[in-house]
Design a protein around this motif. Structure first.
Motif, PDB file in Angstrom:
ATOM      1  N   ASP A 134       0.861  -1.185   0.000  1.00 35.81           N
ATOM      2  CA  ASP A 134       0.000   0.000   0.000  1.00 35.81           C
ATOM      3  C   ASP A 134       0.898   1.236   0.000  1.00 35.81           C
ATOM      4  O   ASP A 134       1.529   1.551   1.011  1.00 35.81           O
ATOM      5  CB  ASP A 134      -0.909  -0.028   1.240  1.00 35.81           C
ATOM      6  CG  ASP A 134      -1.945   1.093   1.235  1.00 35.81           C
ATOM      7  OD1 ASP A 134      -1.548   2.260   1.048  1.00 35.81           O
ATOM      8  OD2 ASP A 134      -3.138   0.804   1.421  1.00 35.81           O
ATOM      9  N   GLU A 137      -0.010   4.045   2.676  1.00 36.14           N
ATOM     10  CA  GLU A 137       0.315   3.701   4.069  1.00 36.14           C
ATOM     11  C   GLU A 137       1.777   3.268   4.222  1.00 36.14           C
ATOM     12  O   GLU A 137       2.281   3.200   5.345  1.00 36.14           O
ATOM     13  CB  GLU A 137      -0.591   2.551   4.544  1.00 36.14           C
ATOM     14  CG  GLU A 137      -2.077   2.891   4.589  1.00 36.14           C
ATOM     15  CD  GLU A 137      -2.455   3.677   5.840  1.00 36.14           C
ATOM     16  OE1 GLU A 137      -1.606   3.843   6.726  1.00 36.14           O
ATOM     17  OE2 GLU A 137      -3.614   4.129   5.899  1.00 36.14           O
ATOM     18  N   VAL A 141       0.090  -5.457   2.781  1.00 38.20           N
ATOM     19  CA  VAL A 141      -1.257  -5.896   3.122  1.00 38.20           C
ATOM     20  C   VAL A 141      -1.455  -7.303   2.574  1.00 38.20           C
ATOM     21  O   VAL A 141      -1.225  -7.562   1.384  1.00 38.20           O
ATOM     22  CB  VAL A 141      -2.330  -4.970   2.482  1.00 38.20           C
ATOM     23  CG1 VAL A 141      -3.729  -5.358   2.963  1.00 38.20           C
ATOM     24  CG2 VAL A 141      -2.040  -3.504   2.776  1.00 38.20           C
ATOM     25  N   LYS A 148      -8.611  -6.933   3.899  1.00 37.11           N
ATOM     26  CA  LYS A 148      -7.260  -6.367   3.879  1.00 37.11           C
ATOM     27  C   LYS A 148      -6.650  -6.503   5.275  1.00 37.11           C
ATOM     28  O   LYS A 148      -7.133  -5.889   6.229  1.00 37.11           O
ATOM     29  CB  LYS A 148      -7.309  -4.898   3.462  1.00 37.11           C
ATOM     30  CG  LYS A 148      -7.521  -4.689   1.979  1.00 37.11           C
ATOM     31  CD  LYS A 148      -7.346  -3.211   1.616  1.00 37.11           C
ATOM     32  CE  LYS A 148      -7.222  -3.030   0.112  1.00 37.11           C
ATOM     33  NZ  LYS A 148      -6.923  -1.626  -0.234  1.00 37.11           N
ATOM     34  N   PHE A 150      -3.629  -5.541   7.227  1.00 43.69           N
ATOM     35  CA  PHE A 150      -2.438  -4.681   7.194  1.00 43.69           C
ATOM     36  C   PHE A 150      -1.335  -5.230   8.104  1.00 43.69           C
ATOM     37  O   PHE A 150      -1.603  -5.703   9.208  1.00 43.69           O
ATOM     38  CB  PHE A 150      -2.799  -3.257   7.642  1.00 43.69           C
ATOM     39  CG  PHE A 150      -3.397  -2.425   6.548  1.00 43.69           C
ATOM     40  CD1 PHE A 150      -2.589  -1.627   5.744  1.00 43.69           C
ATOM     41  CD2 PHE A 150      -4.766  -2.456   6.301  1.00 43.69           C
ATOM     42  CE1 PHE A 150      -3.143  -0.867   4.721  1.00 43.69           C
ATOM     43  CE2 PHE A 150      -5.323  -1.700   5.280  1.00 43.69           C
ATOM     44  CZ  PHE A 150      -4.506  -0.900   4.486  1.00 43.69           C
TER      45      PHE A 150
END
Length: 213
Positions: A134, A137, A141, A148, A150
């Motif tokens: 990602d 971020e 993920v 999702k 993370f």
């Protein structure tokens, strides 16, 4: 000094190794101390938290087996000893599962620390499948059944050891550029003399929180 290494018993993650240093130098200002105390302090300053190539990271001094010599060379004042000793080293075996914390993520993979050792790298192709990076971020993920998951920093994580590497020390900072994590480059751009490559692509591996439901 000349170093002779004899690995011995292997106990998960740690092993005890016999080392031999033919030239442990005790400076004149420390010669007034008891011999064992002075040599113990010198051995600890030379070896603790250091990587011995092809052996592992020295975690603690286990025992001093023998001390010989004490030669003082003219004009120097220091005493030189031949010391045989045993140390506890961090050297996980391939297939062993380590628990640590996720410390950093980038496009190449994730970095994990077990506290006293932080050069554990999981390349992107060894993450849970399928995993995506990602960009917003700056986190990996795991896409699990449309969910999702993370891989947040500082989360406890379980990693399986795939290989132990002792990269060669680059001759210059320029040589370090382009080596990559498995070649011994840390996220900070410094050199790592020991790199553990891991994977998390199996049930029970990866973030501990995934498996606690």
């Amino acid at each position: 000094g000349a170093l002779h290494v004899t690995p011995s018993t292997c106990e998960a993650m740690f092993q005890i190794a016999r080392l031999e240093d033919a030239s442990v130098k005790i400076l004149p200002e420390n010669l007034g101390k008891p011999r064992l105390e002075a040599i113990t302090q010198e051995i600890e300053s030379l070896y603790m938290d250091k990587v011995v190539k092809d052996l592992g990271l020295v975690v603690t001094l286990y025992e001093i087996i023998s001390i010989e010599g004490g030669t003082v060379y003219p004009g120097e004042g220091s005493a030189h000893f031949h010391v045989v000793f045993r140390v506890v080293v961090f050297r996980p075996f391939v297939g062993e599962v380590l628990e640590g914390k996720l410390k950093k993520s980038d496009k190449t993979g994730i970095y994990v620390s077990v506290g006293y050792f932080s050069d554990i790298f999981i390349p992107e192709h060894m993450l849970q499948e399928p995993s995506v990076f990602d960009e917003a971020e700056q986190l990996w993920v795991w896409v699990y059944q449309e969910q999702k998951m993370f891989m947040d920093l500082e989360e406890p994580i379980r990693v399986r050891v795939q290989s132990i590497r002792f990269p060669d020390q680059p001759r210059s900072a320029n040589d370090l550029v382009g080596l990559g994590p498995l070649g011994g480059v840390t996220p900070e751009g410094t050199f790592a003399p020991l790199v553990v490559q891991g994977d998390i692509n199996a049930d029970g591996l990866g973030l501990l929180s995934w498996w606690q439901q």
